[in-house]
Structures are given as C-alpha cells and as structure tokens.
Design an enzyme around this catalytic site. Sequence first.
Site, PDB file in Angstrom:
ATOM      1  N   LYS A 116      42.069  50.276  26.185  1.00 15.67           N
ATOM      2  CA  LYS A 116      41.464  49.232  27.033  1.00 15.67           C
ATOM      3  C   LYS A 116      40.934  49.797  28.346  1.00 15.67           C
ATOM      4  O   LYS A 116      39.971  49.255  28.909  1.00 15.67           O
ATOM      5  CB  LYS A 116      42.474  48.109  27.303  1.00 15.67           C
ATOM      6  CG  LYS A 116      43.127  47.533  26.044  1.00 15.67           C
ATOM      7  CD  LYS A 116      42.119  47.014  25.032  1.00 15.67           C
ATOM      8  CE  LYS A 116      42.708  46.938  23.625  1.00 15.67           C
ATOM      9  NZ  LYS A 116      41.720  46.651  22.587  1.00 15.67           N
ATOM     10  N   LYS A 158      48.488  45.562  32.960  1.00 13.90           N
ATOM     11  CA  LYS A 158      48.173  45.544  31.529  1.00 13.90           C
ATOM     12  C   LYS A 158      48.328  46.934  30.925  1.00 13.90           C
ATOM     13  O   LYS A 158      47.983  47.928  31.564  1.00 13.90           O
ATOM     14  CB  LYS A 158      46.719  45.101  31.310  1.00 13.90           C
ATOM     15  CG  LYS A 158      46.438  43.644  31.610  1.00 13.90           C
ATOM     16  CD  LYS A 158      44.984  43.323  31.238  1.00 13.90           C
ATOM     17  CE  LYS A 158      44.702  41.840  31.326  1.00 13.90           C
ATOM     18  NZ  LYS A 158      43.320  41.529  30.895  1.00 13.90           N
ATOM     19  N   GLY A 164      45.377  41.638  22.816  1.00 14.97           N
ATOM     20  CA  GLY A 164      46.009  40.520  22.128  1.00 14.97           C
ATOM     21  C   GLY A 164      47.251  40.015  22.839  1.00 14.97           C
ATOM     22  O   GLY A 164      48.103  39.380  22.229  1.00 14.97           O
ATOM     23  N   LEU A 203      43.239  35.905  36.557  1.00 13.47           N
ATOM     24  CA  LEU A 203      42.429  34.679  36.580  1.00 13.47           C
ATOM     25  C   LEU A 203      43.298  33.557  36.027  1.00 13.47           C
ATOM     26  O   LEU A 203      43.832  33.669  34.928  1.00 13.47           O
ATOM     27  CB  LEU A 203      41.160  34.872  35.752  1.00 13.47           C
ATOM     28  CG  LEU A 203      40.266  36.054  36.179  1.00 13.47           C
ATOM     29  CD1 LEU A 203      39.042  36.167  35.270  1.00 13.47           C
ATOM     30  CD2 LEU A 203      39.827  35.905  37.641  1.00 13.47           C
ATOM     31  N   LYS A 237      44.581  32.013  17.870  1.00 13.93           N
ATOM     32  CA  LYS A 237      43.508  31.031  18.027  1.00 13.93           C
ATOM     33  C   LYS A 237      43.675  29.908  17.014  1.00 13.93           C
ATOM     34  O   LYS A 237      44.087  30.140  15.878  1.00 13.93           O
ATOM     35  CB  LYS A 237      42.153  31.714  17.833  1.00 13.93           C
ATOM     36  CG  LYS A 237      41.846  32.744  18.932  1.00 13.93           C
ATOM     37  CD  LYS A 237      40.623  33.571  18.594  1.00 13.93           C
ATOM     38  CE  LYS A 237      40.412  34.660  19.657  1.00 13.93           C
ATOM     39  NZ  LYS A 237      39.401  35.655  19.218  1.00 13.93           N
ATOM     40  N   ASN A 289      36.269  44.155  20.480  1.00 12.71           N
ATOM     41  CA  ASN A 289      36.798  44.277  19.122  1.00 12.71           C
ATOM     42  C   ASN A 289      35.745  44.930  18.238  1.00 12.71           C
ATOM     43  O   ASN A 289      34.607  44.463  18.189  1.00 12.71           O
ATOM     44  CB  ASN A 289      37.164  42.906  18.567  1.00 12.71           C
ATOM     45  CG  ASN A 289      38.189  42.210  19.433  1.00 12.71           C
ATOM     46  OD1 ASN A 289      39.131  42.836  19.905  1.00 12.71           O
ATOM     47  ND2 ASN A 289      37.997  40.930  19.685  1.00 12.71           N
ATOM     48  N   ARG A 291      35.346  45.101  15.001  1.00 13.18           N
ATOM     49  CA  ARG A 291      35.495  44.631  13.618  1.00 13.18           C
ATOM     50  C   ARG A 291      34.773  43.303  13.453  1.00 13.18           C
ATOM     51  O   ARG A 291      34.350  42.693  14.444  1.00 13.18           O
ATOM     52  CB  ARG A 291      36.983  44.403  13.314  1.00 13.18           C
ATOM     53  CG  ARG A 291      37.575  43.350  14.222  1.00 13.18           C
ATOM     54  CD  ARG A 291      38.929  42.815  13.797  1.00 13.18           C
ATOM     55  NE  ARG A 291      39.296  41.642  14.570  1.00 13.18           N
ATOM     56  CZ  ARG A 291      39.840  41.660  15.776  1.00 13.18           C
ATOM     57  NH1 ARG A 291      40.118  42.803  16.374  1.00 13.18           N
ATOM     58  NH2 ARG A 291      40.124  40.529  16.393  1.00 13.18           N
ATOM     59  N   ARG A 337      41.247  26.850  12.211  1.00 12.24           N
ATOM     60  CA  ARG A 337      42.074  27.777  11.435  1.00 12.24           C
ATOM     61  C   ARG A 337      43.263  27.002  10.908  1.00 12.24           C
ATOM     62  O   ARG A 337      44.134  26.580  11.696  1.00 12.24           O
ATOM     63  CB  ARG A 337      42.585  28.910  12.310  1.00 12.24           C
ATOM     64  CG  ARG A 337      41.517  29.841  12.799  1.00 12.24           C
ATOM     65  CD  ARG A 337      42.170  31.059  13.394  1.00 12.24           C
ATOM     66  NE  ARG A 337      41.211  31.886  14.075  1.00 12.24           N
ATOM     67  CZ  ARG A 337      41.476  33.113  14.524  1.00 12.24           C
ATOM     68  NH1 ARG A 337      42.697  33.609  14.376  1.00 12.24           N
ATOM     69  NH2 ARG A 337      40.550  33.822  15.121  1.00 12.24           N
TER      70      ARG A 337
HETATM   71  C1  MV4 Z   1      43.767  38.163  31.460  1.00 14.33           C
HETATM   72  C2  MV4 Z   1      44.086  36.840  31.827  1.00 14.33           C
HETATM   73  C3  MV4 Z   1      43.891  36.474  33.141  1.00 14.33           C
HETATM   74  N1  MV4 Z   1      43.414  37.370  34.024  1.00 14.33           N
HETATM   75  N2  MV4 Z   1      43.295  39.019  32.378  1.00 14.33           N
HETATM   76  C4  MV4 Z   1      45.478  37.948  27.032  1.00 14.33           C
HETATM   77  C5  MV4 Z   1      45.269  38.831  25.882  1.00 14.33           C
HETATM   78  C6  MV4 Z   1      44.281  39.839  26.271  1.00 14.33           C
HETATM   79  N3  MV4 Z   1      43.198  39.785  25.335  1.00 14.33           N
HETATM   80  C7  MV4 Z   1      43.854  39.511  27.642  1.00 14.33           C
HETATM   81  N4  MV4 Z   1      44.561  38.341  28.018  1.00 14.33           N
HETATM   82  C8  MV4 Z   1      44.411  37.786  29.246  1.00 14.33           C
HETATM   83  N5  MV4 Z   1      43.918  38.604  30.197  1.00 14.33           N
HETATM   84  C9  MV4 Z   1      43.126  38.616  33.629  1.00 14.33           C
HETATM   85  N6  MV4 Z   1      42.665  39.495  34.533  1.00 14.33           N
HETATM   86  C10 MV4 Z   1      44.569  35.976  30.843  1.00 14.33           C
HETATM   87  C11 MV4 Z   1      44.738  36.450  29.533  1.00 14.33           C
HETATM   88  C12 MV4 Z   1      45.194  35.491  28.567  1.00 14.33           C
HETATM   89  C13 MV4 Z   1      44.350  35.081  27.525  1.00 14.33           C
HETATM   90  C14 MV4 Z   1      43.075  35.597  27.349  1.00 14.33           C
HETATM   91  C15 MV4 Z   1      42.271  35.185  26.311  1.00 14.33           C
HETATM   92  C16 MV4 Z   1      42.726  34.232  25.422  1.00 14.33           C
HETATM   93  C17 MV4 Z   1      43.973  33.707  25.578  1.00 14.33           C
HETATM   94  C18 MV4 Z   1      44.802  34.115  26.609  1.00 14.33           C
HETATM   95  C19 MV4 Z   1      46.064  33.571  26.767  1.00 14.33           C
HETATM   96  C20 MV4 Z   1      46.877  33.975  27.779  1.00 14.33           C
HETATM   97  C21 MV4 Z   1      46.447  34.942  28.685  1.00 14.33           C
END
Ligand code: MV4
Length: 445
Positions: A116, A158, A164, A203, A237, A289, A291, A337
């Site tokens: 990432k 992170k 995910g 965020l 999702k 992603n 894929r 889904r």
């Molecule tokens: C974030 C975020 C808020 N702020 N990054 C969750 C999984 C990964 N794909 C990234 N994710 C998030 N990153 C920042 N800077 C909130 C999430 C997040 C989230 C993102 C997409 C879809 C669902 C989510 C559920 C919880 C947290």
Amino acid sequence: MFSKILIANRGEIALRVHRACQEMGIRTVAVHSTADATAMHVRLADESVCIGPPAARDSYLNVAAILSAATITGAEAIHPGYGFLSENARFAEMVEAHGLTFIGPTADHIRIMGDKIAAKTAMRSLGVPLVPGSDGALATLEEARAVADTVKYPVLIKAAAGGGGRGMKVAHSEDELEEAWRVARTEAKAAFGDDSVYLEKYLDRPRHIELQVLADNHGNVVHFGERDCSLQRRHQKLLEEAGSPVLDAAARDALGATVTAGLRKLGYRNAGTLEFLWQDDQFAFIEMNTRLQVEHPVTEMVCGIDLVKEQIRVAAGQALGYAQQDIRFTGHAIECRITAEDPETFAPSPGRVTQYHAPGGLGVRVDSALYAGYTVPPHYDSLVAKLVVHAPNRAEAIGRLRRALSEMVIAGIKTTLPLHQRVVEDPEFQAGDYTIHWLERFVAR
Ligand code: MV4
C-alpha cells in the site's frame, strides 16, 4: 485468440468467466476441490480437473495442482477470478513461466499495488489525489508524531501489507498515538510478517467510491466510471451502485482523466480498480485492486460492455477497439450481494438449498452458481448470488430492485435477502444519503 482457458476459481465468478468464454468460442477448463465435484461451475465447463481436498489452501490455492491441470488439458491462459490467487504476483509469474498467459496485470504491477505504501508512492508521482499523510513508511514513533502534527488528529496508522481493513488503528489525539503505533505494528507483523506502517489523516464520514479501469498492451487506457461501495459492514460489501448518487459527469470525467493518464505512464495492463475515499467533494486514493471485482456487473450494466471479454481480449494482445469518448454511461445499476448468512447475526448458514427461483424481467440479472438441491459447502466465501438491476435512473432501479427481491426464492438455508429488502425500503438509502458507517448503524437499530 485463445482456444482454451482454465478458470482458477469456483462459484458464481467461475461461471461468469465461463459465460464470457462460451460466447467467444473459447473452451473452458474448470478446477474444483472434492467438496465442489457437483458444483455448477464444474457442470457447465467443457472439462474439469479435481485439484485437491476441500480446504482452499490445498485446492484453489494449490499452484502446482492448478498449473498441472492447465498443462494436461492444453489450456493456453488462466483466468484467476477474484480472491484466491488473483492478486498473487508469484502465481502470475509462475503462470507465465509455464508458457501460459495470466489474464490480469503483470506480476510487477500486482506486487506494487499489493504494497500500500508503494501504491501510494506511485499514485503520488502520477498526480492522483491522496489522503494527506506520511510520504512513505514510518521508521519511528517520533516520525509518526511529526506527521500527525502536520496533518492534525484524528489519524490512522495503516499496515503497508494491509488492505481490506486489516492492520489499521485510529488515534484521536497525541495520547493515543503511541498505543495505535504499537498495536498496528504488532498486528501487521502477526498477520502479514511485515510491520511496515504509514500514517494518514483519518476521514470520519467518507463514501467509498472506486473507479474501474482497463488497459491493453499497446498503451491504451480507459475507465468505465465509478461504483459507490459505501454500503458495507465489517469490510464486507452488501450493495454497490453505478454511478455514485453523489457524483456528476464532470467530477467523473476529471478523476477519470487523471487516473487513465497516470496508468498509461505506469504501463498498467488489463483490468484494475482504484479505491478512493470521497468526503467534502474531494477524492483521496487509498488502494488499487489488480483484479476483476465482485461488483463488476454494475459497471457492465451502465456501460454495456462485458468486462471479462475485454480482459480476455487484451490478455490475448488485442488493442482496445474504442476510445474514452466512445464509452457512454446509461442509467443506473444496483447490485445486492446475497450471502448464505443469518440476516441478523451474520452467522454462516451453509447447507442444502431446497428451492431456488431467480427473478427475471427487464433490467434484471442474477449471477449465481446455485441450483435447487445444491449444498452450499462450509469451506468457502458465503456469497451465493448477486442480484443486479439496471434502469433508466436511480429511483426506477430501486423500484426494480424491490420487485426483483420480492420474486427471489432461496430456501433451505438462511440468506441476507431479508436484510436487502429492509435496506431498499429505507428513506436514507432511497435518498442516496449514506457513508461507509451507515450500514453498521442500520443493522444495529
Ligand atoms: C481510511 C478510512 C478513513 N480515513 N483511511 C478500510 C479498509 C481499507 N481499504 C481502507 N479503509 C479505510 N481507510 C483514512 N485515511 C476509513 C476506512 C474504512 C473503510 C474504507 C472503505 C470502505 C469501508 C470502510 C470501513 C471502515 C473504514
């Protein structure tokens, strides 16, 4: 063009790839575990090979068995579907080393986007907007503290190897930073064997909007618009739509132009999806992603293209036969889904399907490997059907979805159909007024 493709997957996505091959006059080889001997993907394929016992690590993740199956059946290419080996750079390399074509991006691109931090570095250099945060991996807590002071709290630590939602910790203030730092690194080490971490501004109420892209091997890159995937629970999702209820054509075109120009520079190939968080009218890239995704059908419905056929064509070396301006977005599509889970507790509910009836009619599509009498095995993902509707606008798509959900029957196991029926009736959902946190609250009340 290939004359035979091996499909290294199971369930609805194996069937989805088979259908594209069938229409292109390409023969298919299914692979299956002993638990899937009577599965629909095996029944419909031209040939099938048993690749191991039920546990995925011994069958659908068994690289040697899959490559042997491709060799003995004379397949020329392998489509990995989603999950399993689809984002495994080593697998992509081994497929190519065996003289076969991997229907997907290059191993190098899979590897970059799997890290990432490397993915963000690449996107930064290409001018794609990012969430404010560290420029790369953080070596010390002091470095993390300095970046957090610049971007302001709350912040997220992170894992570089994450994605995910795994290996992610929030700090609301400086007092919480040390703990978040320690826990994120420990979890990342345990889960991925890699404790590299980075920091981002947190965020608090974003939407999850992703952009579908496709590139050929000749430098042509197009996008097929966005999907709004904000309706999720615990990073699973539940429902996706195309387009997003909050984007207009100008915002889509602007983001699409930046992304496609960037991927052209990167030499990206085949299908991919860039994930963004969208808050206060701004996009911020988080992950890519490499894929085909579960929710690709909503994009297919609004663009009128078959993404799997496109993947196969570009993998065979064909140039895209169209330009960005030839891609038109028509109407609105929604995917539900449907999983074999208790609709309230989300406990898995495998078992025998005693009745199955798929809805139909104008603008209704069901991607599923179910049939009456089939037993959903307990060993794999619980997704059993994707119900996809398409209509001239979002309001009509919701009406069509409500109607299609009421026609659909899956008996003998518990499914999330009742939850979908409640979601479509909700006024906030109907208004398109939701963030990534909406579904958890909906389920709780
Ligand atoms: C974030 C975020 C808020 N702020 N990054 C969750 C999984 C990964 N794909 C990234 N994710 C998030 N990153 C920042 N800077 C909130 C999430 C997040 C989230 C993102 C997409 C879809 C669902 C989510 C559920 C919880 C947290």
